[in-house]
Design a protein around this motif. Structure first.
Motif, short mmCIF file in Angstrom:
data_model
loop_
_atom_site.label_atom_id
_atom_site.label_comp_id
_atom_site.label_asym_id
_atom_site.label_seq_id
_atom_site.Cartn_x
_atom_site.Cartn_y
_atom_site.Cartn_z
N VAL A 1 10.21 12.91 -6.66
CA VAL A 1 10.48 11.52 -6.28
C VAL A 1 10.94 11.45 -4.82
CG1 VAL A 1 11.85 9.47 -6.79
CG2 VAL A 1 11.06 10.94 -8.66
N LEU A 2 11.94 12.25 -4.48
CA LEU A 2 12.48 12.22 -3.12
C LEU A 2 11.47 12.76 -2.11
CD1 LEU A 2 16.18 13.38 -3.62
CD2 LEU A 2 15.28 11.07 -3.47
N GLY A 3 10.81 13.88 -2.45
CA GLY A 3 9.87 14.48 -1.52
C GLY A 3 8.70 13.57 -1.22
N ALA A 4 8.10 12.97 -2.25
CA ALA A 4 6.96 12.07 -2.04
C ALA A 4 7.38 10.83 -1.27
CB ALA A 4 6.36 11.69 -3.39
N GLU B 1 0.84 -1.20 0.00
CA GLU B 1 0.00 0.00 0.00
C GLU B 1 0.87 1.25 0.00
OE1 GLU B 1 -3.26 0.56 -0.01
OE2 GLU B 1 -4.02 -1.50 0.05
N THR B 2 1.91 1.23 0.81
CA THR B 2 2.82 2.38 0.88
C THR B 2 3.54 2.60 -0.45
OG1 THR B 2 3.18 1.94 3.24
CG2 THR B 2 4.76 3.38 2.14
N ALA B 3 4.01 1.52 -1.06
CA ALA B 3 4.71 1.64 -2.35
C ALA B 3 3.77 2.20 -3.43
CB ALA B 3 5.25 0.28 -2.77
N ALA B 4 2.52 1.74 -3.44
CA ALA B 4 1.56 2.23 -4.44
C ALA B 4 1.26 3.71 -4.22
CB ALA B 4 0.27 1.41 -4.38
N ARG B 5 1.10 4.12 -2.97
CA ARG B 5 0.86 5.54 -2.67
C ARG B 5 2.05 6.39 -3.09
NH1 ARG B 5 -2.83 7.71 0.48
NH2 ARG B 5 -1.32 9.14 1.42
#
Length: 353
Positions: A286-289, A41-45
């Motif tokens: 990428v880094l911020g998200a 779930e975390t990876a998809a978010r």
């Protein structure tokens, strides 16, 4: 080949390159490297929010436009897909035409906002977008016959994207390749393609002109560039990509509601992710998200474990109690802005230079 894929915009820092590679490989193999529902779930978010934050950075970082209506476009895309799946059944065709309809409606809203508001000063444009987004959120909440109101919409997705579907009977690296894994790779693939498209846009002549307009719109107007046209086009493109990110969220969650797509908290989170990663750098999204969502997901649990481990120390254990995770998240944000005023990407590139 890789440089061409990145549109010539290389990380230009060995540390940044390493971080981006770690994130890419981890997301690419997340179902096998990170077993468990919460990790997936975390990876998809993270995948969805990378696209959402990158689309907002196209506005804020590259065009210099401050908008508070980005979650409205995000929600339009999510509701477009949700309504399509609810009305015409769980099929891939429903996902496609629902996503296309949501992107089209978001583009029309963005075009209207751009044409009527981008001629005013920045602060007034920001207030207009805030008013429009607030009005839209209220409208969605009140149209319960269509949107489900505050309860939102629950719907079915194609069986091939649900855990009941098994692609292979045998496990691969200890992981069962079911519909949930296929759904994740749908999210990952579309998110990667959208991110590379945005990277191409900002490194094209259009993107360079957009940065010139951001730096000095009077000079750009004087030498012949139609400033309103460039800003309006950037607003429409940003809205379309945000709507497609909303469609991905709708497919992944199988639920769409005001709290998951239209809340002002999400808008603030997007703004924080852009600032933390670095404005005007797609890699900053990428880094911020990634950092922000990891902190949102795991910081509370880590603080709870640390508080329990040092429960004998009264003051310190109270300070790092699990229910104070938002306080420490705010402190981390303040520290990141103080030590990285140009964002993580800007700081890493500056150190390399």
């Amino acid at each position: 080949m890789l440089k061409r894929l990145l549109s010539g915009d290389t990380p230009r820092s060995p540390v940044l390159t390493a971080l981006l590679l770690v994130i890419l490989l981890t997301l690419a193999f997340a179902p096998f490297l990170l077993p468990g529902t919460k990790s997936l779930e975390t990876a998809a978010r993270i995948c969805i929010f990378i696209v959402l934050v990158a689309s907002y950075d196209l506005l804020l970082g590259y065009a210099g436009i401050v908008s508070f209506a980005h979650t409205m476009f995000f929600g339009i895309g999510a509701y477009g897909t949700a309504l399509a799946l609810s009305s015409t059944g769980p099929s891939f065709l429903s996902i496609v035409w629902g996503s296309a309809a949501g992107a089209l409606v978001a583009a029309l809203f963005a075009l209207a906002i751009g044409l009527f508001s981008l001629r005013v000063k920045a602060i007034f444009f920001a207030m207009v977008t805030l008013a429009v987004a607030s009005a839209f959120a209220v409208l969605v909440s009140q149209m319960s016959w269509l949107t489900g109101g505050e309860d939102g919409l629950n719907y079915k997705i194609p069986r091939e994207l649900t855990p009941a579907f098994k692609l292979f009977s045998a496990k691969i690296f200890g992981t069962s390749v079911n519909g949930k894994v296929l759904s994740y790779y749908l999210v990952f693939t579309v998110a990667l393609c959208l991110f590379l498209m945005l990277l191409r846009v900002v490194n094209s002549p259009f993107g360079r002109t957009l940065q010139a307009v951001r730096d000095n719109d009077f000079r750009a107007e004087a030498i012949g560039y139609r400033v309103v046209w460039y800003r309006t086009t950037a607003t429409v493109m940003s809205a379309v990509v945000a709507a497609l990110a909303g469609s991905l969220l709708a497919v992944w969650l199988r639920y769409t509601g005001p709290a998951t797509t239209l809340s002002m908290e999400i808008m603030i989170d997007i703004l924080l992710m852009v600032v933390i990663g670095g404005m005007g750098t797609m890699y900053g999204a990428v880094l911020g998200a990634t950092l922000f969502i990891l902190a949102q997901t795991y910081l509370q649990g880590l603080m709870g474990a640390a508080s329990s481990a040092i429960s004998a120390v009264p003051v310190v254990s109270d300070l790092i109690a699990a229910d104070r995770w938002l306080l420490w998240l705010g402190v981390l944000f303040i520290l990141s802005v103080y030590f990285f005023p140009t964002g993580i990407v800007g700081r890493l590139r500056k150190a390399r230079a």
